[in-house]
Structure formats: C-alpha cells, structure tokens
Design an enzyme around this catalytic site. Structure first.
Site, short mmCIF file in Angstrom:
data_model
loop_
_atom_site.label_atom_id
_atom_site.label_comp_id
_atom_site.label_asym_id
_atom_site.label_seq_id
_atom_site.Cartn_x
_atom_site.Cartn_y
_atom_site.Cartn_z
N ASP A 37 0.79 -1.23 -0.06
CA ASP A 37 -0.09 -0.09 -0.30
C ASP A 37 0.81 1.26 0.17
OD1 ASP A 37 -2.53 -1.58 0.70
OD2 ASP A 37 -1.24 -1.97 2.24
N HIS A 88 -4.39 -3.46 6.64
CA HIS A 88 -3.99 -3.54 5.27
C HIS A 88 -5.56 -4.07 4.77
CE1 HIS A 88 -2.78 -5.32 1.61
NE2 HIS A 88 -3.48 -6.29 1.72
#
Ligand code: NAX
Length: 331
Positions: A158, A186
């Site tokens: 990410d 996440h």
C-alpha cells in the site's frame, strides 16, 4: 559468511514465485549473504513445489547454499533466521471476510506455535497472508518466546502504491517521493496519508501538499484509489497482486535487515504501543524507521480532525478483527 536460513511459506503460490528469486539473488539480505531456503506449502502442493525447486536450481545462483522444501512445520521452522509467512487461503467467490479470517488466523496460530518451538529467538518475521495485521497479532500471541517487535505485518505494498501514485501525478520517478504513510489495517479502511510526504522536484524539495495543490483530490480520489488498488489489479488481471506484493515483501524485510535510509520512513504493521492514541495490542500500520533489525514509530506528527476520523475507522475494524480472531483461536 555463514548462511542464514530463510523461510518462505506458500512457496508454491504466486507471490512466492516472485519473492524467492529476490531473496535468492541477494536483493533482501545483501549481495554477499548466502542463504538456505526453507520452502513450506501444504501436502497437495508438493508436486508444484518440486517444480519451483528445479527452477531455483536452474537459476544457478551463487548465494543459494541449499533448499529445504517441505510440508512439515518442524522442518520448515527449524533454526530459521527470517520468515516470510505468505501461505494462506485466498478469498474465494461468495466467501465473506469473516470466513477468510476464521480459516486463516488458525494457520497463523499453528505457525506462531511452530515459531515458538523451532525458530531462532532472534528470528524476524513478516506476515503477508491476509488478514495480515490480525494474523500477525495471532502469530505473536502464540509465539510468546519471540519478542513481539520481531513479528510485523505487510502494508508496504500500500505504501509503495501511494508513493508511485503521487510520483505519477507529479511526473517524477517513485524514488523522488518520500515519507508517505499507511496508517491502520491492510484493508479498504487503511488511511494513506501524504501530509508529511516530500517530493524532490528538479527545482528542489517541497512538500507533496504544496506540489499537488489540490486538497480535495488528496482527501478523496487519492485515498480511494490506494484503498481500492488491490481490487483494481484483480479486476484487470483476474488474479491478485503478486509481482508488486513480492517486491513489497522484499522491501519490508530489507528495511528490517539493513535499516531505512537516513531521514526516510516507511510503513509497517507493528504491535501498537499506544502511540497516536491507537489502542495497545493491535497490529497497526504506523510510520516507522528501522535500525539494528528493529523498528521505531515516528513520533510527534500532527494529527488533525480529518486524520483522526480516518484513524478511528481503521482502528475500529482492527479491534473487531482481533476479537473475532481470539474467539476463533479459542476453539
Ligand atoms: P496463492 O493462492 O497463489 O498462494 C498461496 C499458497 O499458500 C498456496 O500455494 C497454498 O497452497 C499455500 N498455503 C495455504 N495454506 C498454507 C499453510 N497452512 N501453510 C503453508 N502454505 C499454505 O496466493 P498468493 O497470491 O501468493 O497470496 C498469498 C497471500 O498473500 C494471500 O493471503 C493474499 O491475500 C495475501 N496478500 C497480502 C498482501 C499484503 O499486502 N499484505 C498483498 C498481496 C496478497 O493479496
């Protein structure tokens, strides 16, 4: 130099297929560090894993001293120095997030126990398999002899996505963008934050905020794009991110092993110590720097009301996941 033992689980899967080569070539632990690869997968995948081992041999890599491929936990975890815990059940059609969680946290309970019994006490562990943060929490709980700081969860993909997205918008390469932050889980509740990010433009260094000059885009489109990037890759590729996930896993472990560059921070899921008002005992992605194979949360960043509201959402999800996982693991 003495070889180190590096475990990769889910070794017959698609992330491992890219990750193994990076570890074996010296991209993670250093170009002169020999490795003994420990590759774990489940029994039905042993045939596929045999093919992967043949390919490793055929790469003719000087740093690979030997390869241990197995479906046995003790053999896999014995005396390991580092572990990438990738293997888990992928989400199938019609499966709820809850079903995925209950299947996968049990894997990480078992593997936490194996770490506890068989790994070196100095082992460094990266959890990639989803739900990564909560799997890391469970893994640490069932590995009480391993310091909690040594078990971290991957939000680096990410982080890299956020960095690359900003770089593309500003027409620079990703290395020119520094100090983006992924806060929280996440998952789609993560908070990609560029409040402290800096970009190195040809005319000099400036804050990403100044360079972009579009707060509305930063607070809406940018955040949504990063939160949904995994789904966008699945839609296009019909398979989940693998090359970029493997690169992120390699980046994360390299930073643990070798340290973050001076003045730069990265994002990692780590056991919360209460920093920024995040409850203790959840694995939360924070901005961190690393040195001497351990991490430190970057302190004293300003959190405004908008940021706090984003942190609250992802915190709530992680607390709920933790409670569900604890119930599943009690059974
Ligand atoms: P694959 O389905 O290609 O491979 C997974 C492998 O794990 C399979 O070979 C399977 O047999 C093996 N496995 C299952 N249970 C196991 C067990 N108990 N012990 C050892 N091996 C086991 O999935 P892949 O695309 O490689 O993804 C692996 C995991 O990474 C998934 O959970 C996925 O959701 C997660 N991801 C996490 C990311 C992150 O940023 N934290 C991003 C990428 C990825 O989505």
């Amino acid at each position: 130099m003495e070889p180190i033992r590096v475990l990769i689980t889910g070794a017959a899967g698609q992330i491992a297929y890219s990750l193994i080569l990076q570890v074996a070539k010296g991209d993670v632990f250093g170009s002169s560090q020999p490795v003994i690869l420990h590759l774990l997968d489940i029994t039905p995948m042993m045939g596929v894993l045999e093919g992967v081992v043949m390919e490793i041999e055929d790469c003719a890599l000087p740093l690979v001293k030997s390869v241990v491929s197995t479906d046995d936990l003790e053999t896999a975890f014995k005396d390991i120095d580092a572990a990438f815990l990738v293997g888990s059940m992928p989400r199938k059609q019609g499966m709820e997030r809850k079903d995925l969680l209950s299947g996968n946290v049990k894997i990480f309970k078992t593997q936490g126990d194996a770490l506890n019994k068989y790994a070196k006490k100095s082992v460094k562990v990266l959890i990639v398999g989803n739900p990564a943060n909560t799997n890391a929490f469970i893994c640490a709980k069932y590995a009480p002899s391993i310091p909690k700081e040594s078990i971290t969860a991957m939000t680096r993909l990410d982080h890299n996505r956020a960095r690359a997205n900003i770089a593309k918008r500003l027409s620079v390469t990703a290395d020119k963008v520094k100090n983006v932050i992924i806060w929280g889980n996440h998952s789609s509740t993560q908070f990609p934050d560029i409040k402290s990010a800096i970009v190195n433009l040809p005319q000099g260094s400036t804050s990403v905020y100044n360079a972009i000059k579009d707060e509305n885009w930063i607070k809406t489109d940018f955040i949504k794009t990063i939160q949904a990037r995994g789904a966008a890759v699945i839609n296009a590729r019909k398979m989940s991110s693998a090359m970029s996930a493997a690169k992120a896993a390699a980046d994360h472990m390299k930073d643990i092993w070798c340290g973050t560059p001076f003045g730069e921070y990265t994002s990692m899921g780590v056991m919360s110590d209460g920093s920024y008002g995040i409850p203790k005992d959840i694995v939360f992605s924070f901005p961190v720097t690393t040195q001497n194979k351990t991490w430190k949360i970057v302190q004293n960043l300003e959190i405004n009301d908008f940021m706090r509201s984003m942190l609250d959402v992802t915190t709530k999800e992680l607390v709920e996941e933790r409670e569900e996982a604890l119930v599943v693991c009690k059974d």
